[in-house]
Design an enzyme around this catalytic site. Sequence first.
Site, PDB file in Angstrom:
ATOM      1  N   GLU A  90      -1.899  -1.482   3.552  1.00 54.20           N
ATOM      2  CA  GLU A  90      -2.917  -0.754   4.311  1.00 54.20           C
ATOM      3  C   GLU A  90      -4.309  -1.119   3.821  1.00 54.20           C
ATOM      4  OE1 GLU A  90      -1.963   3.408   4.152  1.00 54.20           O
ATOM      5  OE2 GLU A  90      -0.034   3.130   5.172  1.00 54.20           O
ATOM      6  N   ARG A  97       6.034   6.880   3.974  1.00 55.35           N
ATOM      7  CA  ARG A  97       5.322   5.834   3.255  1.00 55.35           C
ATOM      8  C   ARG A  97       5.783   4.484   3.797  1.00 55.35           C
ATOM      9  NH1 ARG A  97       2.201   9.094   2.133  1.00 55.35           N
ATOM     10  NH2 ARG A  97       1.323   9.707   0.109  1.00 55.35           N
ATOM     11  N   HIS A 134      -2.848   5.857   9.157  1.00 60.37           N
ATOM     12  CA  HIS A 134      -2.538   6.770   8.058  1.00 60.37           C
ATOM     13  C   HIS A 134      -3.398   8.034   8.135  1.00 60.37           C
ATOM     14  CE1 HIS A 134      -0.706   6.815   3.754  1.00 60.37           C
ATOM     15  NE2 HIS A 134      -0.791   8.048   4.248  1.00 60.37           N
TER      16      HIS A 134
END
Length: 321
Positions: free
Chosen positions: A261, A232, A280
């Site tokens: 993000e 993360r 991601h």
Amino acid sequence: MTARKLLIAQNVDSSYVEKIQEVIPEWTIVTGRDKEIWQKEAPDAEVIAGWKKGMEEYTLNKEDSPLTWIQTWSAGVNSLPLEKLSSHNVHLTSANGVHAYPISETIFALMLGLTRKIHTYVRNQQSKTWDHSNLKLEIHGKTIGILGTGAIGKETAKIAKAFGMTVLGMRHSGKPEEYIDTMYSSSQLHDLLPQCDYVVVTLPLTKETHRLLGQKEFQLMKESAFFINIGRGDIVVEEDLVQALKSGEIAGAGMDVFETEPLGDNSPLWEMENVIITPHTAGSTQYYDQRVIEDILIPNLRHYVKGESPSINKVDYTKGY
């Protein structure tokens, strides 16, 4: 009598719905990731698979909500209202383990790309530049430190052994694990870091791991070390990572997750030649739905309809994962 309801807030193939229906033939099953669908169905769903932002209003904030179990569609659960779920005694199971193959492949793609300068050669190809680019490193026989030895970490360690690597691991308990030569507890992080040619983060985001890696930790790493984060973004102090890359405290980084993000246009990470960025997507795979449904949801459902607690990937609220 109103039928019990399972809401799957994802767009899944009808063949999977049929398999689930065989386990709960008397239940109503509703599928769909669009808000127009789940906001209508969530208030009277007993089980929800695939939690969405905003569902709290239609479930936990209702006094008469029948919700008793949530199966997430992701391994991470840090974005869910964990305290409220715990106070409502809602069972929570994650998709942990679904990502082990694709993410471990991405980890090695990033490691090998940085080591063998594939990212540099891709840039050179775009400008039709024939240049050696000082390629000299290889991955065989090096030392990898894996922070977090769950399903992803263990699969990464297994692959590392095929490259003859020395594998160091870190987990909260320090308990030994197959394919890992030496295991460190979380309190021994600073002892692990200086030994590693590659540092790989596969940790979940918890209160303990939030901003775990910053200036001090990057200073402890070898100047030749590569840093990989598929855990993360908030586990890393991003501005400290940028500074470490700029100053040469570490050699490079492969990043799939970020503090914010999508990664902002003004982030210096975009322009760094010693950085590989993926959006991601490390866990993306054609087998994702199949693994969540067949390996986790359906086996847990079999126990649930017998009056038992779903046990596969059950989240411990005290730990946050």
